[in-house]
Structures are given as structure tokens and as C-alpha cells.
Design an enzyme around this catalytic site. Sequence first.
Site, PDB file in Angstrom:
ATOM      1  N   GLU A  46      12.825  13.683  14.172  1.00  0.00           N
ATOM      2  CA  GLU A  46      13.440  14.298  15.338  1.00  0.00           C
ATOM      3  C   GLU A  46      14.415  15.415  14.940  1.00  0.00           C
ATOM      4  O   GLU A  46      14.478  16.462  15.602  1.00  0.00           O
ATOM      5  CB  GLU A  46      14.194  13.237  16.157  1.00  0.00           C
ATOM      6  N   THR A 190       3.284 -12.838 -17.251  1.00  0.00           N
ATOM      7  CA  THR A 190       2.649 -11.519 -17.352  1.00  0.00           C
ATOM      8  C   THR A 190       3.492 -10.576 -18.194  1.00  0.00           C
ATOM      9  O   THR A 190       2.976  -9.796 -19.000  1.00  0.00           O
ATOM     10  CB  THR A 190       2.427 -10.933 -15.946  1.00  0.00           C
ATOM     11  N   ARG A 201       1.675   5.676 -11.842  1.00  0.00           N
ATOM     12  CA  ARG A 201       1.155   6.802 -12.621  1.00  0.00           C
ATOM     13  C   ARG A 201       0.000   7.416 -11.825  1.00  0.00           C
ATOM     14  O   ARG A 201      -1.150   7.032 -11.955  1.00  0.00           O
ATOM     15  CB  ARG A 201       0.702   6.326 -14.002  1.00  0.00           C
ATOM     16  N   GLY A 291       0.924 -13.153 -12.747  1.00  0.00           N
ATOM     17  CA  GLY A 291      -0.420 -13.637 -13.055  1.00  0.00           C
ATOM     18  C   GLY A 291      -0.949 -14.702 -12.105  1.00  0.00           C
ATOM     19  O   GLY A 291      -0.510 -14.843 -10.967  1.00  0.00           O
ATOM     20  N   ARG A 293      -0.769 -17.971 -11.914  1.00  0.00           N
ATOM     21  CA  ARG A 293       0.086 -19.006 -11.314  1.00  0.00           C
ATOM     22  C   ARG A 293       0.935 -18.439 -10.180  1.00  0.00           C
ATOM     23  O   ARG A 293       1.212 -19.135  -9.196  1.00  0.00           O
ATOM     24  CB  ARG A 293       0.967 -19.636 -12.387  1.00  0.00           C
ATOM     25  N   SER A 297       0.782 -19.694  -6.358  1.00  0.00           N
ATOM     26  CA  SER A 297       1.968 -20.145  -5.633  1.00  0.00           C
ATOM     27  C   SER A 297       2.063 -19.497  -4.258  1.00  0.00           C
ATOM     28  O   SER A 297       2.399 -20.155  -3.269  1.00  0.00           O
ATOM     29  CB  SER A 297       3.225 -19.829  -6.454  1.00  0.00           C
TER      30      SER A 297
END
Length: 357
Positions: A46, A190, A201, A291, A293, A297
Site C-alpha cells: 500500500e 543428521t 544455494r 533424518g 527419526r 516423530s
Amino acid sequence: MKRALALAQSGGSLVSPNPRVGAVLVKKGRKVGEGAHLKFGGPHAEINALRRAGTQARGATLYVNLEPCAHKGKTPPCVDALIRSGVQRVVASLRDPFPLVRGRGFARLRAAGVKIEVGLLEKEAKALNENFLFSVLKGRPKVILKAALTLDGRIATRTGASRWVTGERARRKAHELRSRADAILVGIGTVLEDDPSLTVRKPGYHRNDGWPFRVVLDADLRLPLKAQLLKKGPRTVVFTSSQVSLSRQRALEKRGAGVFRVPDTQKMLSLRAVLKRLYQMGVRTLLVEGGGRVHGSFLKEGLADEAALFIAPKVFGEGPAWVRGWGVSAPPQAPRLKGVQMESLGKDWLLTGHWEK
């Protein structure tokens, strides 16, 4: 309004976590000004439209895809500028559900004698800001589970090698997904295995304001002080348990990380507490990159909203799966994706969809 929606698109991912907004000022059937919100922290649509219109804004009609803000954030309230400009009528697609706005913008404008109309191209406007609207209404970020996997669901070989599961086109698309997120989340496993940077990237992508920031679930604060996540790049946030060492927390904070303690049970951090905190930090879209798990979850807790699965036509056999640590006992209990779409990316495929609730 179609022009306003097109302008809103031009801000792209640079406006997140704000919504995408475009504005067009019309007077006597002629456009006198237009603008878009182009960058988080920059002028709203605006304001840019009013600047282009100048004195011609007096008596004009504003077409905008979202209710003008009535609160001071990184910029002053848009309604104040609209009232000062003499805009006579505002046509909006949607009311803004954000608590600091939520009808207050329209109320202020009406009180100043500005005519208000709401609902024009509402469906298109909702689609444009789908993640923002979902997050504000739910009070948590929209969660997208993202993984690169083989036909047998593996994200790495039996030796742990994962570079690369998919080809270059799929990896480019993955960075495009990152550019649309407000935060990228991984588990400490991880980080210890791959030492990722979790940066965007992508050619032409220039954002150096700390978004999207990196999130690590790390109940025992095992994040190495020399990890890529603690080097140059967007902000890194670590969620940990309430029992961890204060000295370890301070060491990470000295390296620039934000460390937050959340409730935990048997070293499993409360994902609801994590999402609540991220929402308070402005995260509207969360890309969960694992990762296995961590993915398990989110599925177990019913907190996964969408999936973005890059599938390579390969079979690894033994190796970690993209979902681990959780499973159903009967097929009817399995989470199911709906609205599934497939996109060809060279030799690979991108499967996307919404998890049924």
C-alpha cells in the site's frame, strides 16, 4: 484485483514470513499507482502504491489482496498512510487473520469514512498466501517433510553414503523449496552424519537477513562447535532439553546460536513446544529435512502437514529409511497423502501432497 495479485507474486520468498501483498490505486477508471511488498522489513504494498500515486491518491479506490495493517511492526501502520492520503474506498480480497490486524485495519478505515468491500477474488488470494494463513489460524508453522529417497525408501546406503541420492535437477528444486521456507529443521543425527550448512544455494537468490534460519533438535547438546551450522550463514537455533549443561549452552551461544530449552520425555523433545516457539519467532513455513527419526516423530504426533519427496529410480537395499523409530500396527492406521502430484526432474521425480488429518 488480478493485477494486485500478480504484483503480490513479485515479492516471492523475500517477503516471508510476511504475506505476499499487492496494491493498485484506481481513480476515475484509470490506474494512478501500484506497488508490492518486495522485501521483509521493507515498505508494504500500500505504501509503495501511495508513493507512486502521490496527490492523485485522494478520492481513489485501493485494490489490495489482504487487509491493510493497523499496527506498528517493522514499518508504520498502512491504515494511517491511507487515511492521510484521502483514499476514498478500499476493496480487499481477505481479512487478515493475524491477531494484531484481524479486522482492526478495516475498522480504522471505516471510522475515517473510507468505504470497505471484502471478498473480491477471495479464493485466489487464499491460495497465494496459503502457508501464511494456515500458520496464523493454527498458531504454529506449516510443517513440510522433505526427503530424497530411493524406490525402497532409503536415504543412504548401508555404509551411510548419501551424496547423491538424486540428480542435479532434483537438488536444484530442493534449494527452491528451501528458499520458500522460513526455517529448515534437522535432527542432531543428521548434523553429526553430514555436517550440513542448510543454506539456500539458488541462482539469483539474495537474502542476507538471517532467513530462512536453521533449526536443530539436539536433546543432549551434541552439536559440534566446529559445525557448518555455526559458521557464516543464516541464524541457527538449537532446541534442547531442560537438563543439559549450562556451560555447553553458553559455548554454543558464544558461537552465535540461539539455544532454547523445551519439555522432553526420555530425551524426546516436545515437538509442539518447538513449533510454538518457532511460531513466536515468526516462522510460518517449516521445512523438515530429517533424518528418519525426526520425520517419524512428526508423523507420530500428527504434526506433519505436507510432504515433498524426491524419489530416485534406484534401490539401495540395506540402509536408513526416510521414516524411522515409529510405525503403525495395521495398514488402515497408516498416514496417507492426498492431492498427490508428481513432477519429473530429469531421471528423478518430486512427489508432493497433503497429509490426511
